[in-house]
Design a protein around this motif. Structure first.
Motif, short mmCIF file in Angstrom:
data_model
loop_
_atom_site.label_atom_id
_atom_site.label_comp_id
_atom_site.label_asym_id
_atom_site.label_seq_id
_atom_site.Cartn_x
_atom_site.Cartn_y
_atom_site.Cartn_z
N UNK A 151 -4.93 14.86 -6.16
CA UNK A 151 -5.02 15.52 -7.07
C UNK A 151 -4.22 16.44 -7.12
N UNK A 152 -3.96 17.30 -6.19
CA UNK A 152 -3.09 18.63 -6.13
C UNK A 152 -1.71 18.39 -5.59
N UNK A 153 -1.06 17.23 -5.53
CA UNK A 153 0.33 17.11 -5.17
C UNK A 153 1.33 17.35 -6.39
N UNK A 154 2.53 17.47 -6.27
CA UNK A 154 3.52 17.64 -7.19
C UNK A 154 3.98 16.34 -7.89
N UNK A 155 3.71 15.29 -6.96
CA UNK A 155 4.05 13.86 -7.44
C UNK A 155 3.15 13.14 -8.19
N UNK A 156 1.90 13.81 -8.61
CA UNK A 156 0.81 13.27 -9.08
C UNK A 156 1.28 12.38 -10.42
N UNK A 157 2.00 13.22 -11.39
CA UNK A 157 2.22 12.61 -12.67
C UNK A 157 3.36 11.32 -12.24
N UNK A 158 4.28 11.38 -11.46
CA UNK A 158 5.30 10.36 -11.19
C UNK A 158 4.40 9.30 -10.57
N UNK A 159 3.47 9.62 -9.77
CA UNK A 159 2.60 8.46 -9.12
C UNK A 159 1.95 7.61 -10.14
N UNK A 196 0.89 -1.15 0.08
CA UNK A 196 -0.13 -0.02 0.03
C UNK A 196 0.97 1.31 -0.16
N UNK A 197 0.88 1.85 -1.05
CA UNK A 197 1.87 3.24 -1.23
C UNK A 197 1.02 4.48 -1.13
N UNK A 198 1.44 5.22 -0.43
CA UNK A 198 0.72 6.63 -0.18
C UNK A 198 1.55 7.69 -0.55
N UNK A 199 1.10 8.32 -1.89
CA UNK A 199 1.97 9.38 -2.30
C UNK A 199 3.43 8.96 -2.46
N UNK A 200 3.66 7.70 -3.04
CA UNK A 200 5.24 7.26 -3.22
C UNK A 200 6.11 8.57 -3.95
N UNK A 201 7.11 8.59 -3.53
CA UNK A 201 8.31 9.33 -4.04
C UNK A 201 9.09 8.59 -5.19
N UNK A 202 8.67 8.63 -6.25
CA UNK A 202 9.23 7.65 -7.34
C UNK A 202 10.39 8.36 -8.20
N UNK A 203 10.51 9.71 -7.80
CA UNK A 203 11.73 10.44 -8.63
C UNK A 203 12.19 11.51 -8.08
N UNK A 204 13.42 11.78 -8.20
CA UNK A 204 13.97 12.85 -7.27
C UNK A 204 14.12 14.16 -8.00
N UNK A 205 13.62 13.99 -9.40
CA UNK A 205 13.61 15.19 -10.00
C UNK A 205 12.26 15.86 -10.17
#
Length: 343
Positions: free
Chosen positions: A281-289, A210-219
């Motif tokens: 919906x409003x987080x910066x990581x949305x596309x990488x998630x 169960x991944x909650x807003x996973x940080x998948x890229x550091x760029x």
């Protein structure tokens, strides 16, 4: 409620504020009342309660600054060989267990919101037969750079298996950097990173993750970082700052393990069966998630992606921090998914 005790160190390599940093802290806290007053009426908070609007305004103000590292020492319950510890929420239980990796950019310890979430998960698991819940206390950057945290997560999973847990009874879970750590562990199981101990041999796939807003890229090149920069609790610059800390000194030949979007997950269906992928919906990581969800789906894993309307990064954790955790739509998704996967 139990909690992790912490302290800071003024020894060399630890935490010490300079005079200019003291002034920066003073100006920050003096500005908080104005930030709160402005934030509660901000457009991005129009659908939130007063308590969440205040919490989110403070969060945006705090994370608009760049912080030096704070070394936090917690006292664990189950010591691991790799210098980490496992904190059980309630009694130990190995026939069903959720192994949780906390977020915080690999630089911060668990927050009260994390502990509130874990206690809620433990309590609400009674509806589907109950489960053990255990938190990994891993070492923090920059004092302990990658792959320290992956080494410790690997030790935690090995520890549970040695104690009698079956892979099919284990669910990994984590938010932000904790979600990263779960994905790093999958990459290590698929193709062991030579610089750390080998992964445990799995007799069957793990039950789920169960991944909650996973940080998948550091760029921060994905459009969602710019699109949601004024809406998220973390600014684009802060994401980049934390990413730079994590990547500092990581060899190029280890990037595939350090950054999940760079990993090859072919064969992942032999490692884990189900994945829940939650984002705001409003987080910066949305596309990488969304990108990592597609990558895991192509690897043959059953992936459910849930996007919370108006949600920011780690919205579920923020709700628990504000005392409104059970009102979180994403937490209801998590509870329902856990019940379905364990039944």
């Amino acid at each position: 409620m139990s909690s992790l005790s912490s302290q800071t160190s003024s020894k060399s390599g630890g935490f010490r504020l300079s005079f200019s940093q003291h002034l920066s802290l003073l100006s920050l806290f003096l500005s908080l009342p104005f930030s709160i007053g402005r934030g509660v009426f901000a457009l991005e908070n129009r659908q939130r309660t007063w308590r969440r609007a205040i919490h989110d305004s403070v969060l945006r103000t705090l994370t608009s600054r760049k912080w030096d590292d704070v070394r936090v020492i917690a006292h664990g319950l189950d010591e691991l060989e790799e210098g980490a510890a496992l904190h059980w929420i309630g009694p130990r239980r190995y026939d069903r267990v959720i192994l949780y990796f906390h977020g915080g950019g690999f630089s911060l310890p668990p927050s009260p919101g994390h502990l509130e979430l874990l206690h809620a998960m433990k309590k609400d698991s009674k509806a589907y037969g109950g489960t053990g819940v255990v938190l990994l206390e891993y070492s923090l950057t920059p004092d302990h750079p990658f792959p320290t945290q992956l080494r410790q997560a690997n030790a935690a999973l090995t520890h549970l298996l040695v104690k009698g847990a079956k892979p099919s009874d284990i669910i990994l879970s984590g938010d932000s950097a904790g979600g990263t750590l779960a994905l790093q562990l999958f990459a290590h199981i698929l193709k062991p990173l030579p610089s750390i101990p080998p992964p445990p041999a799995l007799s069957a796939p793990l039950r789920g993750a169960a991944l909650i807003s996973p940080w998948t890229t550091y760029g921060v090149d994905s459009p969602s970082f710019s699109r949601n920069d004024r809406l998220d609790g973390l600014s684009k610059d802060f994401y980049q700052f934390l990413g730079d800390v994590v990547l500092h000194g990581v060899p190029k030949d280890e990037l595939a393990w350090a950054q999940p979007l760079s990993a090859d997950f072919a064969g992942l269906d032999k490692v884990v069966t189900h994945v829940l992928n939650i984002a705001g919906e409003a987080e910066g990581l949305l596309d990488p998630v969304n990108d990592i969800a597609l990558k895991l789906e192509r690897a043959g894993v059953d992936v459910k992606t849930m996007i919370e309307a108006g949600g920011m990064h780690e919205d579920m954790i923020n709700n628990f921090s504000a005392g409104e955790g059970n009102r979180s739509e994403s937490y209801r998704w998590l509870t329902k998914w856990l019940a379905e996967v364990y039944q």
